[in-house]
Design a protein around this motif. Structure first.
Motif, PDB file in Angstrom:
ATOM      1  N   ARG A 189      40.493  39.040  50.089  1.00 37.56           N
ATOM      2  CA  ARG A 189      40.701  37.683  49.588  1.00 37.56           C
ATOM      3  C   ARG A 189      39.537  36.790  50.006  1.00 37.56           C
ATOM      4  NH1 ARG A 189      44.946  33.500  52.407  1.00 37.56           N
ATOM      5  NH2 ARG A 189      44.001  31.579  51.635  1.00 37.56           N
ATOM      6  N   GLU A 190      39.012  36.063  49.063  1.00 35.55           N
ATOM      7  CA  GLU A 190      38.030  35.020  49.343  1.00 35.55           C
ATOM      8  C   GLU A 190      38.482  33.773  48.594  1.00 35.55           C
ATOM      9  OE1 GLU A 190      35.639  35.133  51.506  1.00 35.55           O
ATOM     10  OE2 GLU A 190      35.874  37.265  51.958  1.00 35.55           O
ATOM     11  N   GLY A 191      38.422  32.646  49.238  1.00 35.45           N
ATOM     12  CA  GLY A 191      38.891  31.420  48.607  1.00 35.45           C
ATOM     13  C   GLY A 191      40.143  30.898  49.284  1.00 35.45           C
ATOM     14  N   ARG A 192      40.671  29.836  48.745  1.00 36.64           N
ATOM     15  CA  ARG A 192      41.767  29.116  49.394  1.00 36.64           C
ATOM     16  C   ARG A 192      43.123  29.778  49.176  1.00 36.64           C
ATOM     17  NH1 ARG A 192      40.734  24.014  51.051  1.00 36.64           N
ATOM     18  NH2 ARG A 192      42.899  23.405  50.681  1.00 36.64           N
ATOM     19  N   ARG A 193      43.286  30.531  48.101  1.00 40.34           N
ATOM     20  CA  ARG A 193      44.606  31.083  47.821  1.00 40.34           C
ATOM     21  C   ARG A 193      44.540  32.590  47.607  1.00 40.34           C
ATOM     22  NH1 ARG A 193      45.427  31.292  42.088  1.00 40.34           N
ATOM     23  NH2 ARG A 193      47.672  31.274  42.431  1.00 40.34           N
ATOM     24  N   MET A 194      45.675  33.217  47.844  1.00 40.96           N
ATOM     25  CA  MET A 194      45.797  34.666  47.711  1.00 40.96           C
ATOM     26  C   MET A 194      46.083  35.003  46.254  1.00 40.96           C
ATOM     27  SD  MET A 194      45.874  37.488  49.557  1.00 40.96           S
ATOM     28  CE  MET A 194      46.546  39.143  49.591  1.00 40.96           C
ATOM     29  N   ASN A 195      45.092  35.533  45.547  1.00 40.67           N
ATOM     30  CA  ASN A 195      45.266  35.862  44.137  1.00 40.67           C
ATOM     31  C   ASN A 195      45.494  37.369  44.003  1.00 40.67           C
ATOM     32  OD1 ASN A 195      45.141  36.166  41.344  1.00 40.67           O
ATOM     33  ND2 ASN A 195      43.646  34.504  41.135  1.00 40.67           N
ATOM     34  N   VAL A 196      46.726  37.782  44.299  1.00 42.11           N
ATOM     35  CA  VAL A 196      47.058  39.202  44.238  1.00 42.11           C
ATOM     36  C   VAL A 196      46.902  39.742  42.823  1.00 42.11           C
ATOM     37  CG1 VAL A 196      48.988  40.825  44.382  1.00 42.11           C
ATOM     38  CG2 VAL A 196      48.535  39.274  46.273  1.00 42.11           C
ATOM     39  N   ASN A 197      47.299  38.953  41.833  1.00 40.02           N
ATOM     40  CA  ASN A 197      47.220  39.417  40.446  1.00 40.02           C
ATOM     41  C   ASN A 197      45.808  39.874  40.099  1.00 40.02           C
ATOM     42  OD1 ASN A 197      49.668  38.128  40.737  1.00 40.02           O
ATOM     43  ND2 ASN A 197      49.661  37.240  38.681  1.00 40.02           N
ATOM     44  N   ARG A 198      44.838  39.030  40.410  1.00 45.64           N
ATOM     45  CA  ARG A 198      43.457  39.363  40.062  1.00 45.64           C
ATOM     46  C   ARG A 198      42.966  40.577  40.844  1.00 45.64           C
ATOM     47  NH1 ARG A 198      39.070  34.765  40.923  1.00 45.64           N
ATOM     48  NH2 ARG A 198      39.600  35.213  43.094  1.00 45.64           N
ATOM     49  N   GLN A 199      43.304  40.627  42.139  1.00 49.34           N
ATOM     50  CA  GLN A 199      42.840  41.741  42.967  1.00 49.34           C
ATOM     51  C   GLN A 199      43.419  43.066  42.470  1.00 49.34           C
ATOM     52  OE1 GLN A 199      40.491  41.006  44.811  1.00 49.34           O
ATOM     53  NE2 GLN A 199      40.897  39.600  46.496  1.00 49.34           N
ATOM     54  N   ILE A 200      44.713  43.077  42.201  1.00 50.62           N
ATOM     55  CA  ILE A 200      45.355  44.307  41.728  1.00 50.62           C
ATOM     56  C   ILE A 200      44.832  44.692  40.347  1.00 50.62           C
ATOM     57  CG2 ILE A 200      47.557  45.280  40.953  1.00 50.62           C
ATOM     58  CD1 ILE A 200      47.328  45.320  43.914  1.00 50.62           C
TER      59      ILE A 200
END
Length: 490
Positions: free
Chosen positions: A196-207
């Motif tokens: 994760r990089e940035g202010r929020r956890m973007n699980v959708n994009r990572q997965i």
């Protein structure tokens, strides 16, 4: 006895170093010599493995690069240098305040720097590291992703996986970070590492990014929360970062886009050290989620079902166990207990050794040490010895502080042989009890297991099972019998 001693030493080394390539080191003319892959390093300063690791990033990244970064203003330095400098400051302050010989608390800076050094060493010791990865480590913008790739690769290696790196310069097709093969089972996985990089956890994009890449193998996706929050999730015993990640994974699994993606084991890691460089004893955590894997979906499961799920996904569960067990960095080169690092004499009580003890009549005699039990409160070992005339009696032997610390770290091998019951905590869960019985009955013959279960109403069904399935069935029954009284007392 020589074989038993060797087996105990190897068992203890693996408890510390994992299942990857062992540390290869020796002493030569007052120098510590260490082999890393095909490269030999040596120094007079390296009294412990930690001493070597403290220097290792500088060796790999180059003295010129290191000095260049060190000459920059603190706010412009590469974060590796920031960690190294802060670690040195913490160690120096501790030494000045407490003096030599007192254990250094693990600060965030020391933890993140030493784990990076250990992971980098583990990777270079096992495989040929591409220059591109080293260049990415040196580049501040690319470092976070490279750092996590190194961490994931090292975790897989210590868990007994073989790695095959993919050619990162090949742009003709998408490919995963590396292919990992479990040495024990032969199972092969495509592995992705996302941070994760940035202010929020973007699980959708990572997965989505990880699972959109082409692969013919089952997939493992690692995601680093890169989260500095230390609080727990509301009403949960886990860090809030992992709780949030689990909730996001649940939602994305039902998302229309998520439903089009393949199955994957998702391992989410939480290590806040780099966010709290001056703090000590920081928490950590790991979450395993089965993305589109039915076995991992919530719901009631019998103990036997839980055990079979663990068996079906054994390499991944073993990986998770290794990540937790081998988080602690070895201090010694050969697997000896940390208390014996830096030249401290090693354990003097070894099963099978001859020793002089007070006999039953009070006179000193020579006897053979057969077994021992440590009593920490009285700081003694109660030892059964055998005299030359075959008499057995108990002697009490005082233990030093170093010996007590060594026993606390490695109770199963402290006396030079493997005693798996030493230091064993009392089983608490059904799986704990299953593992307890499995150690005894997993190797029982099919005939013996049928004999033990001949009172069962479905004994004819049991007779059709394989030995392994019978052993699972019997150990699950025994475990259930042990936890029912516990549940009744709750």
């Amino acid at each position: 006895m020589t074989l038993a001693r060797h087996e105990a030493q190897e068992f203890q080394r693996r408890e510390q170093q994992g299942l990857g390539r062992p540390i290869i080191s020796t002493e030569y003319h007052d120098h510590r010599v260490i082999a890393v892959g095909q490269t030999i390093h040596f120094s007079q300063k390296w009294k412990t493995f930690h001493d070597f690791l403290n220097d290792y990033p500088k060796i790999v990244l180059g003295k010129e690069w290191w000095m260049s970064e060190g000459n920059k203003p603190p706010e412009e330095r590469h974060r590796i240098l920031t960690w190294a400098v802060r670690s040195y400051e913490h160690a120096k302050a501790h030494m000045e305040q407490m003096g030599p010989g007192v254990a250094q608390p693990m600060t965030g800076a020391i933890g993140v720097y030493m784990r990076f050094a250990y992971d980098l060493y583990s990777l270079k010791h096992a495989v040929e590291v591409q220059k591109l990865l080293i260049d990415r480590i040196k580049c501040p913008e690319n470092f976070p992703g490279a750092l996590y790739e190194v961490q994931v690769a090292a975790a897989l290696l210590r868990a007994g996986f073989r790695l095959q790196h993919q050619d990162e310069t090949d742009r003709r097709t998408t490919h995963v970070e590396f292919i990992a093969t479990d040495a024990k089972s032969g199972a092969t996985y495509a592995v992705e590492a996302k941070r994760r990089e940035g202010r929020r956890m973007n699980v959708n994009r990572q997965i989505h990014r990880a699972l959109s890449k082409k692969s013919d193998h089952p997939r493992i996706v690692f995601i680093d929360t890169n989260d500095g929050r230390l609080e727990l999730g509301r009403g949960r015993p886990n860090p809030v970062a992992l709780v949030e990640a689990e909730n996001l994974l649940k939602l994305y699994e039902r998302d229309p886009t998520g439903q089009t993606l393949p199955q994957a084991y998702v391992i989410v890691t939480y290590d806040p050290d780099e966010h709290h460089l001056d703090a000590i004893d920081l928490p950590s955590g790991v979450l395993l989620w089965g993305f589109h894997i039915e076995d991992f979906h919530p719901g009631p499961k019998t103990l036997l079902q839980q055990v079979k799920i663990r068996r079906r996904h054994a390499p991944v569960f073993s990986l998770l166990e290794s990540m937790q067990k081998h988080r602690r960095i070895p201090a010694t080169f050969d697997g000896a207990a940390e208390a014996f690092s830096g030249g401290t004499p090693k354990a003097r009580l070894q099963v099978g050794q001859r020793m002089e003890v007070p006999g039953p009549n009070g006179t000193q005699i020579e006897a053979t040490l057969e077994s021992c039990v440590v009593m920490p409160k009285s700081r003694e070992a109660f030892c059964v010895v055998r005299s030359d005339d075959q008499q057995r009696f108990v002697v009490k032997i005082p233990l030093t502080d170093d010996e007590l610390q060594a026993h606390a770290q490695h109770p199963k091998t402290f006396f030079g042989v493997i005693d798996k019951n030493a230091g064993r905590p009392r089983p608490k869960t059904g799986l704990d009890w299953f593992d307890f019985f499995w150690e005894t009955y997993s190797s029982s013959t099919k005939e013996k297991l049928i004999e033990l279960m001949d009172h069962a109403p479905d004994v004819e069904r049991l007779k059709q099972m394989t030995q392994e399935d019978l052993a699972y069935e019997y150990c699950a029954q025994m475990a259930n019998a042990m936890i029912k009284p516990q549940m009744g007392r709750m």
